[in-house]
Scaffold this motif. Sequence first.
Motif, PDB file in Angstrom:
ATOM      1  N   THR A  46     -23.169  27.151 -47.980  1.00  0.00           N
ATOM      2  CA  THR A  46     -21.728  27.384 -48.047  1.00  0.00           C
ATOM      3  C   THR A  46     -21.060  26.020 -47.995  1.00  0.00           C
ATOM      4  OG1 THR A  46     -21.937  29.494 -46.898  1.00  0.00           O
ATOM      5  CG2 THR A  46     -19.754  28.489 -46.921  1.00  0.00           C
ATOM      6  N   TYR A 137     -14.288  28.149 -41.711  1.00  0.00           N
ATOM      7  CA  TYR A 137     -15.597  28.751 -41.992  1.00  0.00           C
ATOM      8  C   TYR A 137     -15.878  29.922 -41.045  1.00  0.00           C
ATOM      9  CZ  TYR A 137     -20.671  29.303 -41.966  1.00  0.00           C
ATOM     10  OH  TYR A 137     -21.936  29.820 -41.995  1.00  0.00           O
ATOM     11  N   LYS A 141     -16.295  33.565 -42.868  1.00  0.00           N
ATOM     12  CA  LYS A 141     -17.683  33.731 -43.349  1.00  0.00           C
ATOM     13  C   LYS A 141     -18.077  35.172 -43.488  1.00  0.00           C
ATOM     14  CE  LYS A 141     -19.873  33.188 -38.878  1.00  0.00           C
ATOM     15  NZ  LYS A 141     -20.901  32.603 -38.108  1.00  0.00           N
TER      16      LYS A 141
END
Length: 141
Positions: A46, A137, A141
Motif C-alpha cells: 500500500t 492509512y 485501510k
Amino acid sequence: MKNSKSNIKLMRKKNMIRPIVAALAIAFFISAVPADSVMTKNGATTVVNTTTLTTKVRGYKSATPVKIYIEKNRIVKVEALRNQETPKYFAKAKAVLNSFTGKTVTKAEKMSVDAVSGATLSSNALVKNVRTGLKYYKEHK
C-alpha cells in the motif's frame, strides 16, 4: 423567411452543443481525479502519497510531501517527493525518513524523531507528513 430558417438552424446547433460540452466537461473531471489519490495498492504494498493530504505542512520554503510504502502493516520505505526546499539542506533532512523503515504503522506513528540540525524545518515537516500519512492509512485501510 430565409432569415428565420437560419435562426432556427443556429438555435438548434447551439442547443445540441451545450449538452455535448457539459458531458465532455464531466467526463474530463471524473477521469482527472482518481478514486483515492492519497492511498493506492500495488500488489501487497500500500502506498500513501501525502501530496494532496498535507499541502499546508511546509519545510523552510515549500510543502514536503512523501510516499510511504507499507506491507503487512510495516513500513518498507519512505520516499521524499518533489519540493522546493534547498537541495543541500533537504538532503540532510531526508535522513529522518530512515527512522521509520521497518517499524509497524502504530509504532512509527507514535515514535519520537529528532529534527536534523541545520535542516530543522524541513525534517520536522517530513516527520509531520509521515505521521499524517500513517494516520490516514489507519483510518482508510
